[in-house]
Design a protein around this motif. Sequence first.
Motif, PDB file in Angstrom:
ATOM      1  N   LEU A   1       0.788  -1.325  -0.002  1.00 56.76           N
ATOM      2  CA  LEU A   1       0.188   0.087  -0.001  1.00 56.76           C
ATOM      3  C   LEU A   1       0.971   1.578  -0.097  1.00 56.76           C
ATOM      4  N   ARG A   2       1.901   1.266   0.659  1.00 62.26           N
ATOM      5  CA  ARG A   2       2.893   2.239   0.401  1.00 62.26           C
ATOM      6  C   ARG A   2       3.294   2.790  -0.704  1.00 62.26           C
ATOM      7  N   ALA A   3       3.695   1.356  -1.448  1.00 62.82           N
ATOM      8  CA  ALA A   3       4.280   1.603  -2.979  1.00 62.82           C
ATOM      9  C   ALA A   3       3.060   2.178  -3.602  1.00 62.82           C
ATOM     10  N   ILE A   4       1.934   1.694  -3.646  1.00 63.59           N
ATOM     11  CA  ILE A   4       0.668   2.326  -4.278  1.00 63.59           C
ATOM     12  C   ILE A   4       0.421   3.720  -4.135  1.00 63.59           C
ATOM     13  N   THR A   5       0.631   3.906  -3.014  1.00 64.40           N
ATOM     14  CA  THR A   5       0.330   5.380  -2.601  1.00 64.40           C
ATOM     15  C   THR A   5       1.414   6.303  -3.303  1.00 64.40           C
ATOM     16  N   LYS A   6       2.676   5.812  -3.471  1.00 68.79           N
ATOM     17  CA  LYS A   6       3.748   6.849  -4.034  1.00 68.79           C
ATOM     18  C   LYS A   6       3.530   6.734  -5.634  1.00 68.79           C
ATOM     19  N   ALA A   7       3.089   5.672  -6.204  1.00 65.80           N
ATOM     20  CA  ALA A   7       2.575   5.543  -7.574  1.00 65.80           C
ATOM     21  C   ALA A   7       1.441   6.420  -7.862  1.00 65.80           C
ATOM     22  N   THR A   8       0.400   6.147  -7.049  1.00 64.21           N
ATOM     23  CA  THR A   8      -0.618   7.213  -7.276  1.00 64.21           C
ATOM     24  C   THR A   8      -0.495   8.585  -7.343  1.00 64.21           C
ATOM     25  N   ARG A   9       0.318   9.297  -6.250  1.00 64.20           N
ATOM     26  CA  ARG A   9       1.067  10.612  -6.503  1.00 64.20           C
ATOM     27  C   ARG A   9       1.565  10.773  -7.553  1.00 64.20           C
ATOM     28  N   ASP A  10       2.464   9.792  -8.243  1.00 63.53           N
ATOM     29  CA  ASP A  10       3.094  10.176  -9.542  1.00 63.53           C
ATOM     30  C   ASP A  10       2.372  10.238 -10.706  1.00 63.53           C
ATOM     31  N   VAL A  11       1.172   9.224 -10.512  1.00 58.54           N
ATOM     32  CA  VAL A  11       0.219   9.195 -11.695  1.00 58.54           C
ATOM     33  C   VAL A  11      -0.537  10.465 -11.785  1.00 58.54           C
ATOM     34  N   ILE A  12      -1.029  10.939 -10.451  1.00 54.36           N
ATOM     35  CA  ILE A  12      -2.256  12.226 -10.649  1.00 54.36           C
ATOM     36  C   ILE A  12      -1.311  13.407 -11.102  1.00 54.36           C
ATOM     37  N   ALA A  13       0.184  13.348 -10.611  1.00 51.95           N
ATOM     38  CA  ALA A  13       0.985  14.541 -11.137  1.00 51.95           C
ATOM     39  C   ALA A  13       1.316  14.513 -12.542  1.00 51.95           C
ATOM     40  N   ASP A  14       1.337  13.371 -12.957  1.00 49.08           N
ATOM     41  CA  ASP A  14       1.856  13.293 -14.594  1.00 49.08           C
ATOM     42  C   ASP A  14       1.184  12.184 -15.367  1.00 49.08           C
ATOM     43  N   PRO A  15      -0.083  12.279 -15.487  1.00 49.06           N
ATOM     44  CA  PRO A  15      -0.754  11.210 -16.155  1.00 49.06           C
ATOM     45  C   PRO A  15      -0.261  10.769 -17.578  1.00 49.06           C
ATOM     46  N   ALA A  16       0.195  11.731 -18.446  1.00 38.82           N
ATOM     47  CA  ALA A  16       0.705  11.374 -19.820  1.00 38.82           C
ATOM     48  C   ALA A  16       2.008  10.586 -19.658  1.00 38.82           C
ATOM     49  N   ALA A  17       3.026  10.675 -18.719  1.00 43.14           N
ATOM     50  CA  ALA A  17       4.090   9.846 -18.571  1.00 43.14           C
ATOM     51  C   ALA A  17       3.779   8.534 -18.029  1.00 43.14           C
ATOM     52  N   SER A  18       2.522   8.576 -17.154  1.00 41.86           N
ATOM     53  CA  SER A  18       2.275   7.220 -16.759  1.00 41.86           C
ATOM     54  C   SER A  18       1.417   6.321 -17.753  1.00 41.86           C
ATOM     55  N   ILE A  19       0.958   6.711 -18.430  1.00 46.96           N
ATOM     56  CA  ILE A  19       0.327   6.144 -19.620  1.00 46.96           C
ATOM     57  C   ILE A  19       1.363   5.330 -20.463  1.00 46.96           C
ATOM     58  N   LYS A  20       2.570   5.807 -20.777  1.00 52.19           N
ATOM     59  CA  LYS A  20       3.651   5.300 -21.343  1.00 52.19           C
ATOM     60  C   LYS A  20       4.113   4.085 -20.916  1.00 52.19           C
ATOM     61  N   THR A  21       3.848   3.994 -19.380  1.00 60.20           N
ATOM     62  CA  THR A  21       4.280   2.814 -18.533  1.00 60.20           C
ATOM     63  C   THR A  21       2.991   1.879 -18.945  1.00 60.20           C
ATOM     64  N   VAL A  22       2.170   1.987 -19.114  1.00 60.98           N
ATOM     65  CA  VAL A  22       0.923   1.205 -19.599  1.00 60.98           C
ATOM     66  C   VAL A  22       1.366   0.506 -21.046  1.00 60.98           C
ATOM     67  N   LYS A  23       1.744   1.600 -21.882  1.00 59.32           N
ATOM     68  CA  LYS A  23       1.977   1.245 -23.311  1.00 59.32           C
ATOM     69  C   LYS A  23       3.318   0.107 -23.327  1.00 59.32           C
ATOM     70  N   GLU A  24       4.287   0.314 -22.282  1.00 58.44           N
ATOM     71  CA  GLU A  24       5.180  -0.666 -22.166  1.00 58.44           C
ATOM     72  C   GLU A  24       4.558  -2.071 -21.943  1.00 58.44           C
ATOM     73  N   ARG A  25       3.590  -1.892 -20.983  1.00 57.48           N
ATOM     74  CA  ARG A  25       2.930  -3.242 -20.976  1.00 57.48           C
ATOM     75  C   ARG A  25       2.112  -3.924 -21.973  1.00 57.48           C
ATOM     76  N   ASP A  26       1.589  -3.218 -22.591  1.00 58.81           N
ATOM     77  CA  ASP A  26       0.364  -3.448 -23.545  1.00 58.81           C
ATOM     78  C   ASP A  26       0.583  -2.490 -24.738  1.00 58.81           C
ATOM     79  N   GLY A  27       1.318  -3.209 -25.809  1.00 57.32           N
ATOM     80  CA  GLY A  27       1.643  -2.173 -26.918  1.00 57.32           C
ATOM     81  C   GLY A  27       0.891  -1.841 -27.721  1.00 57.32           C
ATOM     82  N   ILE A  28      -0.602  -2.404 -27.612  1.00 60.46           N
ATOM     83  CA  ILE A  28      -1.457  -2.074 -28.710  1.00 60.46           C
ATOM     84  C   ILE A  28      -2.646  -1.121 -28.124  1.00 60.46           C
TER      85      ILE A  28
END
Length: 333
Positions: free
Chosen positions: A228-255
């Motif tokens: 839960l600490r890890a998810i809290t840090k990640a959620t902070r990052d995602v809310i701060a920069d959604p565009a960069a976060s989507i690139k991480t999703v793209k790395e996981r699922d290229g389509i």
Amino acid sequence: MAGAWAAPAAAQDTKIRFQLDWRFEGPSAIFLVAAKKGYFKQEKLDVTIDAGNGSGGAVNRVASGAYEMGFADLAALMEFQGNNPTAPNQPTGVMMVYNNTPAAVFSLKKAAIKTPKDLEGKKIGAPSFDGGRRSFPIFAQANKIDDKKVNWVSMEPALRETMLARGDVDAITGFYFTSLLNLNARGVKDSDIDIMLFPEYGVKLYGNAIIADRAFAKNNPEAVKGFLRAITKATRDVIADPAASIKTVKERDGIIDEPLELKRLRLAIQTAIDTPDARAEGFGDINPGRMALMASQVASTYATKTPVNPDLAFDRSFLPAKDLTAGVLRAKN
């Protein structure tokens, strides 16, 4: 394993198999970013993240012991609890992510459905298991709708928005950030759509939470707290920069369609994650009174075999310290 992504692990790391509620889409960024940035690794966790096919499936897979933790609609967890009070592996919520349910009613403006009462006598389409459809009696009660006058039409999920766009139904229920984008993909503009978000019409149900097998959590409390600490840090990052976060999703699922999933993520943040209720209660936390009301509503609406115990549906003891969660929600998306 197909559909899985594991963070690098050391031999001493605690293994956690994590089941998502759905495919790798925009909102799954918070989990994938936690893995990508090494936040799980920092907590000495070896986390494997699998795509899912619905909240009910995520609850059942944690209950079966196939997964230690997962992401699921709290109503689905409560329904399982009410119908399976003696199940050996009982899932429990440990962190609220969607503080408000994303459920909504969609209609086309030409149908002139401007208020909830206008749904009486209309055809509403949704899969039989859709969360918005199943909790519609709560929406109806809050808005004085005679739900006996609503005509439900069942269909496969892939046909829901198509049938609304074609005029086969007058309205549909669905998650806001799913059905809106699906309608857009079918050529329907935002300006041609009327939307009634459940939380804006008196329905204070919680949405998706991180869940854990209760026995695993009891035996591995530091692992759950670290997750839960890890998810809290990640959620902070995602809310701060959604565009960069989507690139991480793209790395996981290229389509995936990056612009589409970025819009989906921003809508999820705006309507379910960084909401007035979430800011009042604190990221990840719940209001016990609101939780008790939801437990009562779910037990009544879903006709569970036994009452739903709100204290068993959500355990606040694993939540991170307030100084970590305080900077997550920004109120700007």
